[in-house]
Design a protein around this motif. Sequence first.
Motif, PDB file in Angstrom:
ATOM      1  N   ILE A  38       0.864  -1.524  -0.095  1.00 44.51           N
ATOM      2  CA  ILE A  38      -0.260  -0.517  -0.180  1.00 44.51           C
ATOM      3  C   ILE A  38       0.612   1.132  -0.167  1.00 44.51           C
ATOM      4  O   ILE A  38       0.568   2.202  -0.911  1.00 44.51           O
ATOM      5  CB  ILE A  38      -0.963  -0.137   0.911  1.00 44.51           C
ATOM      6  N   LEU A  39       1.855   0.767   0.529  1.00 40.34           N
ATOM      7  CA  LEU A  39       3.052   2.412   1.090  1.00 40.34           C
ATOM      8  C   LEU A  39       3.276   2.847   0.007  1.00 40.34           C
ATOM      9  O   LEU A  39       3.854   4.236  -1.200  1.00 40.34           O
ATOM     10  CB  LEU A  39       4.024   1.601   2.111  1.00 40.34           C
ATOM     11  N   ARG A  40       3.487   1.789  -1.239  1.00 33.02           N
ATOM     12  CA  ARG A  40       4.935   1.646  -2.701  1.00 33.02           C
ATOM     13  C   ARG A  40       3.634   1.566  -3.430  1.00 33.02           C
ATOM     14  O   ARG A  40       4.362   2.984  -4.320  1.00 33.02           O
ATOM     15  CB  ARG A  40       5.453   0.335  -2.701  1.00 33.02           C
ATOM     16  N   ALA A  48       3.211   6.040 -14.083  1.00 28.68           N
ATOM     17  CA  ALA A  48       4.611   5.023 -14.461  1.00 28.68           C
ATOM     18  C   ALA A  48       4.344   3.713 -13.890  1.00 28.68           C
ATOM     19  O   ALA A  48       5.199   3.098 -14.556  1.00 28.68           O
ATOM     20  CB  ALA A  48       5.985   5.999 -13.808  1.00 28.68           C
ATOM     21  N   LEU A  49       3.652   4.118 -12.792  1.00 21.58           N
ATOM     22  CA  LEU A  49       3.592   2.452 -12.513  1.00 21.58           C
ATOM     23  C   LEU A  49       2.504   1.270 -13.097  1.00 21.58           C
ATOM     24  O   LEU A  49       2.793   0.058 -13.330  1.00 21.58           O
ATOM     25  CB  LEU A  49       2.148   2.719 -11.318  1.00 21.58           C
ATOM     26  N   SER A  50       1.697   1.575 -14.031  1.00 20.25           N
ATOM     27  CA  SER A  50       1.760   0.867 -15.329  1.00 20.25           C
ATOM     28  C   SER A  50       2.269  -0.014 -15.752  1.00 20.25           C
ATOM     29  O   SER A  50       2.134  -0.631 -17.100  1.00 20.25           O
ATOM     30  CB  SER A  50       0.234   2.090 -15.989  1.00 20.25           C
ATOM     31  N   GLY A  60       8.018   5.754 -10.185  1.00 16.51           N
ATOM     32  CA  GLY A  60       8.287   7.672 -10.373  1.00 16.51           C
ATOM     33  C   GLY A  60       8.234   8.129  -8.906  1.00 16.51           C
ATOM     34  O   GLY A  60       6.838   8.999  -8.855  1.00 16.51           O
ATOM     35  N   PHE A  61       8.675   7.750  -7.798  1.00 20.86           N
ATOM     36  CA  PHE A  61       8.207   8.536  -6.769  1.00 20.86           C
ATOM     37  C   PHE A  61       8.011   9.984  -6.206  1.00 20.86           C
ATOM     38  O   PHE A  61       8.386  10.699  -7.022  1.00 20.86           O
ATOM     39  CB  PHE A  61       9.364   8.598  -5.706  1.00 20.86           C
ATOM     40  N   GLY A  62       7.269  10.114  -5.282  1.00 21.36           N
ATOM     41  CA  GLY A  62       6.072  11.197  -5.869  1.00 21.36           C
ATOM     42  C   GLY A  62       5.444  10.900  -4.686  1.00 21.36           C
ATOM     43  O   GLY A  62       4.722  10.152  -4.115  1.00 21.36           O
ATOM     44  N   GLN A  81      -0.429  13.410 -12.782  1.00 20.71           N
ATOM     45  CA  GLN A  81       0.048  12.400 -12.093  1.00 20.71           C
ATOM     46  C   GLN A  81      -0.454  11.339 -12.612  1.00 20.71           C
ATOM     47  O   GLN A  81       0.342  10.017 -11.518  1.00 20.71           O
ATOM     48  CB  GLN A  81       0.299  12.492 -10.724  1.00 20.71           C
ATOM     49  N   GLY A  82      -0.958  11.650 -13.464  1.00 20.90           N
ATOM     50  CA  GLY A  82      -2.359   9.721 -13.751  1.00 20.90           C
ATOM     51  C   GLY A  82      -2.941   9.803 -12.723  1.00 20.90           C
ATOM     52  O   GLY A  82      -3.519   8.685 -12.910  1.00 20.90           O
TER      53      GLY A  82
END
Length: 301
Positions: A38-40, A48-50, A60-62, A81-82
């Motif tokens: 969940i945190l990640r 970027a996650l996709s 894509g840390f933020g 940001q998606g």
Amino acid sequence: MAMVLSHRKGRRFSPGRLVAWAYVTVILFLTIFPFYWILRTSLSNNYALSTDPSSPLPVGFGFGAFKRALGLATPAESVAQGGSGAALDTGLFLRNSIIYAAILTACVVFCSALAAYAFARLRWRGRNLIFSVLLSALMVPGILTFLPNFVLIKDLGLTNTFAGMILPGAFFSAFNIFFLRQFMLGLSSEVEEAALIDGAGPIRAFFRIILPMSSAPITTLSLLTFITAWNDYFWPLMVTNDDSVRPLTLALAVFKQSSPQASPDWSGLMAATLIAALPMLLLFIIFGRRIVNSIGFTGLK
């Protein structure tokens, strides 16, 4: 000394000990990993996650997901940001959850303490029989009472109100009564009998003597009830559809479904989920040992 060292070595490398530690490690991993995931996800960028959904680290840390979950991001920033552009008024829904959980906890714990006192300290005909009938409620699945309670709340015109969410569970809990009765049975009767001889009635003895002496299990029970109410989903879903009373757990599902895009705003949803779970995690970290000790102590009565 040699015998002690040999004994310690034997305990440290015994097959049973290794199996026990392996089992504990696996359970610990299975318990903690969902929270890490969940945190990640909440620290990732949706676009970027996709591209790398299986990465063990944030992609894509933020902190944009937390800004969206707290309603601090503009629609343009959210889309960039998606995110879906949908807004989640976390402050309002947190307030609703606190009101719902706090009032429900206060009512059910107080009523349970009164009932437990009557079953544990007062002498009256049919006490044990009625207590046995009351305990039979523990065998009734809660889902069976949802529809009758909903019909009652609807007929009373209490849908979309805090009263409609709170009243069905505010005055009775078989487990809470059993829990407190077991503790009160073990309390010394000398102080209570002295107060009754001095002219204090049962009600005064309850508030001035029994209630303060039962503060530890009542605190534990309050925490357990508050956590349960905070995580409640199905009952608020049945009786509310208005943001003015909707708790945070229900708002998360609405936030997930409000995405106009092909896929939900997973990072924003995970950030909101983490915000919703954080107060309960902190409560359990702070009071977890007390809860376990109190339950174990009560069970010995």
